[in-house]
Scaffold this motif. Structure first.
Motif, short mmCIF file in Angstrom:
data_model
loop_
_atom_site.label_atom_id
_atom_site.label_comp_id
_atom_site.label_asym_id
_atom_site.label_seq_id
_atom_site.Cartn_x
_atom_site.Cartn_y
_atom_site.Cartn_z
N LYS A 161 0.83 -1.21 0.00
CA LYS A 161 0.00 0.00 0.00
C LYS A 161 0.87 1.26 0.00
O LYS A 161 0.58 2.23 -0.71
CB LYS A 161 -0.92 0.00 1.22
CG LYS A 161 -1.75 1.28 1.34
CD LYS A 161 -2.61 1.29 2.58
CE LYS A 161 -3.35 2.62 2.71
NZ LYS A 161 -4.23 2.66 3.90
N VAL A 182 -6.79 0.76 -0.62
CA VAL A 182 -6.88 -0.42 0.24
C VAL A 182 -6.23 -1.59 -0.50
O VAL A 182 -6.48 -1.80 -1.69
CB VAL A 182 -8.35 -0.76 0.57
CG1 VAL A 182 -8.42 -2.02 1.41
CG2 VAL A 182 -9.02 0.42 1.26
N ARG A 184 -5.59 -5.72 -0.33
CA ARG A 184 -5.93 -6.99 0.31
C ARG A 184 -5.38 -8.13 -0.53
O ARG A 184 -5.74 -8.28 -1.70
CB ARG A 184 -7.46 -7.13 0.44
CG ARG A 184 -8.09 -6.14 1.40
CD ARG A 184 -9.59 -6.24 1.40
NE ARG A 184 -10.22 -5.26 2.28
CZ ARG A 184 -11.46 -4.84 2.15
NH1 ARG A 184 -12.23 -5.30 1.18
NH2 ARG A 184 -11.97 -3.94 2.99
#
Length: 233
Positions: A161, A182, A184
Protein backbone atom coordinates in the motif's frame (compact mmCIF):
# COMPACT_ATOMS: atom_id res chain seq x y z
CA UNK A 1 18.82 2.38 -29.15
CA UNK A 2 19.22 3.52 -32.75
CA UNK A 3 17.65 2.73 -36.11
CA UNK A 4 20.39 0.22 -36.86
CA UNK A 5 19.39 -1.69 -33.70
CA UNK A 6 15.70 -1.70 -34.62
CA UNK A 7 15.82 -2.47 -38.34
CA UNK A 8 15.39 -5.71 -40.23
CA UNK A 9 18.62 -6.08 -42.22
CA UNK A 10 17.29 -8.57 -44.78
CA UNK A 11 15.10 -6.36 -46.93
CA UNK A 12 12.70 -7.69 -49.54
CA UNK A 13 12.86 -5.34 -52.53
CA UNK A 14 11.49 -5.21 -56.06
CA UNK A 15 12.94 -3.79 -59.24
CA UNK A 16 11.56 -0.64 -60.76
CA UNK A 17 10.84 -2.43 -64.06
CA UNK A 18 9.06 -5.43 -62.55
CA UNK A 19 5.31 -5.79 -62.89
CA UNK A 20 2.43 -5.08 -60.55
CA UNK A 21 1.67 -8.81 -60.57
CA UNK A 22 5.27 -9.51 -59.48
CA UNK A 23 4.87 -7.05 -56.62
CA UNK A 24 1.60 -8.59 -55.45
CA UNK A 25 3.07 -12.11 -55.52
CA UNK A 26 6.24 -11.06 -53.70
CA UNK A 27 4.27 -9.37 -50.92
CA UNK A 28 2.04 -12.43 -50.50
CA UNK A 29 4.93 -14.92 -50.57
CA UNK A 30 6.93 -12.98 -47.96
CA UNK A 31 3.96 -11.97 -45.78
CA UNK A 32 4.72 -8.25 -46.04
CA UNK A 33 2.48 -5.29 -46.81
CA UNK A 34 5.03 -3.18 -48.65
CA UNK A 35 8.64 -3.00 -49.85
CA UNK A 36 11.24 -0.60 -51.26
CA UNK A 37 11.60 -0.27 -55.03
CA UNK A 38 15.21 -0.20 -56.31
CA UNK A 39 16.84 0.67 -59.61
CA UNK A 40 19.59 -1.25 -61.41
CA UNK A 41 22.23 0.31 -59.13
CA UNK A 42 20.36 -0.82 -56.00
CA UNK A 43 19.32 2.69 -55.01
CA UNK A 44 15.90 3.15 -53.38
CA UNK A 45 13.67 5.06 -55.79
CA UNK A 46 10.25 4.36 -54.31
CA UNK A 47 8.00 2.34 -52.04
CA UNK A 48 5.16 0.07 -53.12
CA UNK A 49 2.54 -1.12 -50.68
CA UNK A 50 -0.83 -2.83 -50.59
CA UNK A 51 -2.45 0.59 -50.70
CA UNK A 52 -0.93 1.26 -54.13
CA UNK A 53 -2.67 -1.83 -55.51
CA UNK A 54 -6.19 -1.36 -54.15
CA UNK A 55 -7.60 0.76 -56.99
CA UNK A 56 -7.24 -1.63 -59.95
CA UNK A 57 -9.34 -2.05 -63.05
CA UNK A 58 -8.93 -5.83 -62.80
CA UNK A 59 -10.82 -5.76 -59.50
CA UNK A 60 -13.37 -3.21 -60.63
CA UNK A 61 -12.15 -0.90 -57.86
CA UNK A 62 -10.71 1.90 -60.00
CA UNK A 63 -11.49 5.37 -58.68
CA UNK A 64 -14.34 7.37 -60.24
CA UNK A 65 -14.01 11.04 -59.42
CA UNK A 66 -16.74 13.62 -60.00
CA UNK A 67 -16.44 15.57 -63.26
CA UNK A 68 -16.04 18.91 -61.50
CA UNK A 69 -13.09 17.69 -59.43
CA UNK A 70 -11.46 16.48 -62.61
CA UNK A 71 -11.98 19.88 -64.22
CA UNK A 72 -10.64 21.76 -61.20
CA UNK A 73 -7.45 19.70 -61.33
CA UNK A 74 -7.02 20.39 -65.03
CA UNK A 75 -7.40 16.70 -65.75
CA UNK A 76 -4.41 15.81 -63.55
CA UNK A 77 -6.29 13.74 -60.97
CA UNK A 78 -8.17 11.57 -63.49
CA UNK A 79 -4.91 10.96 -65.36
CA UNK A 80 -3.14 9.91 -62.16
CA UNK A 81 -6.05 7.64 -61.24
CA UNK A 82 -5.92 6.00 -64.67
CA UNK A 83 -2.20 5.28 -64.33
CA UNK A 84 -2.62 3.78 -60.86
CA UNK A 85 -5.46 1.51 -61.93
CA UNK A 86 -4.16 0.43 -65.37
CA UNK A 87 -0.34 0.52 -65.30
CA UNK A 88 1.54 -2.76 -65.47
CA UNK A 89 4.95 -1.66 -64.14
CA UNK A 90 5.90 -0.99 -60.54
CA UNK A 91 7.47 2.33 -61.56
CA UNK A 92 4.05 3.71 -62.48
CA UNK A 93 2.16 2.75 -59.32
CA UNK A 94 4.80 3.12 -56.60
CA UNK A 95 5.09 6.07 -54.24
CA UNK A 96 8.16 7.84 -55.54
CA UNK A 97 8.74 10.11 -52.55
CA UNK A 98 10.73 8.00 -50.10
CA UNK A 99 11.17 8.99 -46.47
CA UNK A 100 14.29 7.32 -45.07
CA UNK A 101 16.70 7.56 -42.13
CA UNK A 102 20.30 6.65 -41.52
CA UNK A 103 21.49 4.08 -39.01
CA UNK A 104 22.00 6.65 -36.25
CA UNK A 105 18.40 7.87 -36.22
CA UNK A 106 16.63 7.60 -32.88
CA UNK A 107 13.37 5.69 -32.35
CA UNK A 108 11.68 9.04 -31.69
CA UNK A 109 12.75 10.31 -35.12
CA UNK A 110 11.51 7.14 -36.82
CA UNK A 111 8.11 7.31 -35.10
CA UNK A 112 7.78 11.03 -35.86
CA UNK A 113 8.38 10.35 -39.56
CA UNK A 114 5.82 7.54 -39.54
CA UNK A 115 3.21 9.78 -37.94
CA UNK A 116 4.00 12.86 -40.05
CA UNK A 117 3.94 11.03 -43.37
CA UNK A 118 1.36 8.40 -42.35
CA UNK A 119 3.61 5.53 -43.40
CA UNK A 120 4.13 2.06 -41.94
CA UNK A 121 7.79 1.48 -42.81
CA UNK A 122 10.98 3.54 -43.09
CA UNK A 123 14.03 2.40 -45.12
CA UNK A 124 17.43 2.73 -43.44
CA UNK A 125 20.04 4.06 -45.87
CA UNK A 126 23.80 4.50 -45.45
CA UNK A 127 25.66 6.49 -48.13
CA UNK A 128 22.80 5.93 -50.53
CA UNK A 129 22.75 2.17 -50.00
CA UNK A 130 19.77 0.37 -48.49
CA UNK A 131 20.90 -1.45 -45.34
CA UNK A 132 17.60 -2.24 -43.64
CA UNK A 133 14.00 -1.30 -43.02
CA UNK A 134 12.02 -0.40 -39.91
CA UNK A 135 8.33 -1.26 -39.75
CA UNK A 136 5.80 -0.83 -36.99
CA UNK A 137 6.38 -4.47 -36.10
CA UNK A 138 10.07 -3.72 -35.44
CA UNK A 139 9.06 -1.01 -32.99
CA UNK A 140 6.63 -3.34 -31.23
CA UNK A 141 9.34 -5.99 -30.87
CA UNK A 142 11.66 -3.39 -29.36
CA UNK A 143 8.92 -2.29 -26.96
CA UNK A 144 8.28 -5.87 -25.86
CA UNK A 145 11.99 -6.36 -25.18
CA UNK A 146 12.40 -3.29 -22.97
CA UNK A 147 9.12 -3.27 -21.02
CA UNK A 148 9.91 -4.08 -17.39
CA UNK A 149 8.32 -7.15 -15.91
CA UNK A 150 6.22 -6.58 -12.78
CA UNK A 151 6.19 -10.11 -11.46
CA UNK A 152 8.44 -9.54 -8.48
CA UNK A 153 7.47 -11.29 -5.27
CA UNK A 154 4.64 -9.42 -3.56
CA UNK A 155 5.46 -7.72 -0.25
CA UNK A 156 2.94 -7.74 2.54
CA UNK A 157 -0.18 -5.65 2.01
CA UNK A 158 0.94 -2.77 4.24
CA UNK A 159 4.25 -2.31 2.44
CA UNK A 160 2.52 -2.69 -0.93
CA UNK A 161 0.00 0.00 0.00
CA UNK A 162 2.84 2.41 0.82
CA UNK A 163 4.46 1.77 -2.55
CA UNK A 164 1.19 2.21 -4.46
CA UNK A 165 0.41 5.41 -2.55
CA UNK A 166 3.85 6.79 -3.39
CA UNK A 167 3.39 5.93 -7.07
CA UNK A 168 -0.02 7.59 -7.26
CA UNK A 169 1.19 10.71 -5.43
CA UNK A 170 3.70 11.29 -8.23
CA UNK A 171 0.79 12.20 -10.51
CA UNK A 172 0.37 15.93 -10.98
CA UNK A 173 -3.26 16.64 -10.18
CA UNK A 174 -5.56 17.03 -7.15
CA UNK A 175 -4.19 15.01 -4.25
CA UNK A 176 -7.61 13.71 -3.26
CA UNK A 177 -7.80 11.72 -6.47
CA UNK A 178 -6.53 8.93 -4.26
CA UNK A 179 -8.68 9.44 -1.18
CA UNK A 180 -8.31 5.83 -0.12
CA UNK A 181 -6.11 2.97 -1.23
CA UNK A 182 -6.88 -0.42 0.24
CA UNK A 183 -4.70 -3.48 -0.41
CA UNK A 184 -5.93 -6.99 0.31
CA UNK A 185 -3.89 -10.05 -0.62
CA UNK A 186 -1.95 -8.06 -3.20
CA UNK A 187 -5.06 -6.62 -4.89
CA UNK A 188 -5.31 -2.81 -4.84
CA UNK A 189 -8.72 -1.19 -4.33
CA UNK A 190 -8.82 2.48 -5.40
CA UNK A 191 -11.43 4.81 -3.88
CA UNK A 192 -11.94 8.55 -4.28
CA UNK A 193 -12.76 11.14 -6.92
CA UNK A 194 -11.15 12.46 -10.09
CA UNK A 195 -12.24 15.06 -12.62
CA UNK A 196 -11.85 13.02 -15.83
CA UNK A 197 -11.87 9.49 -17.16
CA UNK A 198 -8.25 9.81 -18.25
CA UNK A 199 -7.21 10.70 -14.69
CA UNK A 200 -9.13 7.67 -13.43
CA UNK A 201 -7.24 5.44 -15.85
CA UNK A 202 -3.90 7.09 -15.06
CA UNK A 203 -4.27 6.32 -11.34
CA UNK A 204 -5.04 2.70 -12.23
CA UNK A 205 -2.03 2.49 -14.53
CA UNK A 206 0.22 3.92 -11.82
CA UNK A 207 -1.01 1.28 -9.37
CA UNK A 208 -0.66 -1.53 -11.88
CA UNK A 209 2.97 -0.55 -12.49
CA UNK A 210 4.02 -1.19 -8.89
CA UNK A 211 5.91 -4.51 -8.58
CA UNK A 212 3.96 -7.02 -6.52
CA UNK A 213 0.48 -5.76 -7.42
CA UNK A 214 -1.66 -8.74 -8.42
CA UNK A 215 -4.62 -6.71 -9.63
CA UNK A 216 -6.41 -3.38 -9.38
CA UNK A 217 -10.08 -2.73 -8.68
CA UNK A 218 -10.74 0.84 -9.77
CA UNK A 219 -13.62 2.35 -7.80
CA UNK A 220 -12.65 5.99 -8.47
CA UNK A 221 -15.59 8.18 -9.44
CA UNK A 222 -15.43 10.89 -12.10
CA UNK A 223 -17.03 14.13 -10.92
CA UNK A 224 -16.79 17.80 -11.82
CA UNK A 225 -14.68 19.42 -9.10
CA UNK A 226 -16.39 22.83 -9.47
CA UNK A 227 -19.90 21.44 -9.30
CA UNK A 228 -19.09 19.26 -6.30
CA UNK A 229 -17.77 22.16 -4.23
CA UNK A 230 -14.12 21.44 -4.90
CA UNK A 231 -14.45 17.86 -3.70
CA UNK A 232 -16.58 18.76 -0.69
CA UNK A 233 -18.83 15.75 -1.21
Amino acid sequence: MKAIDLMTPRVITIGVDETVADAARKMLENHISGMPVVNAAGDVVGIISEGDLLRRVELGTQRHRSWWLGMMSGGTLPAEDFIKSHARKVADVMTSHVTSVDGNASPEEVVRLMETHRIKRVPVVERGTLVGIISRANLLRALASVLPETTAAAPDDRALKERVTAAVKELDWEARSHDAIVVRNGVVHLWGFVSSGSQRDAVRVAAEGVPGVKGVENNLQVVDAAESGAWGL
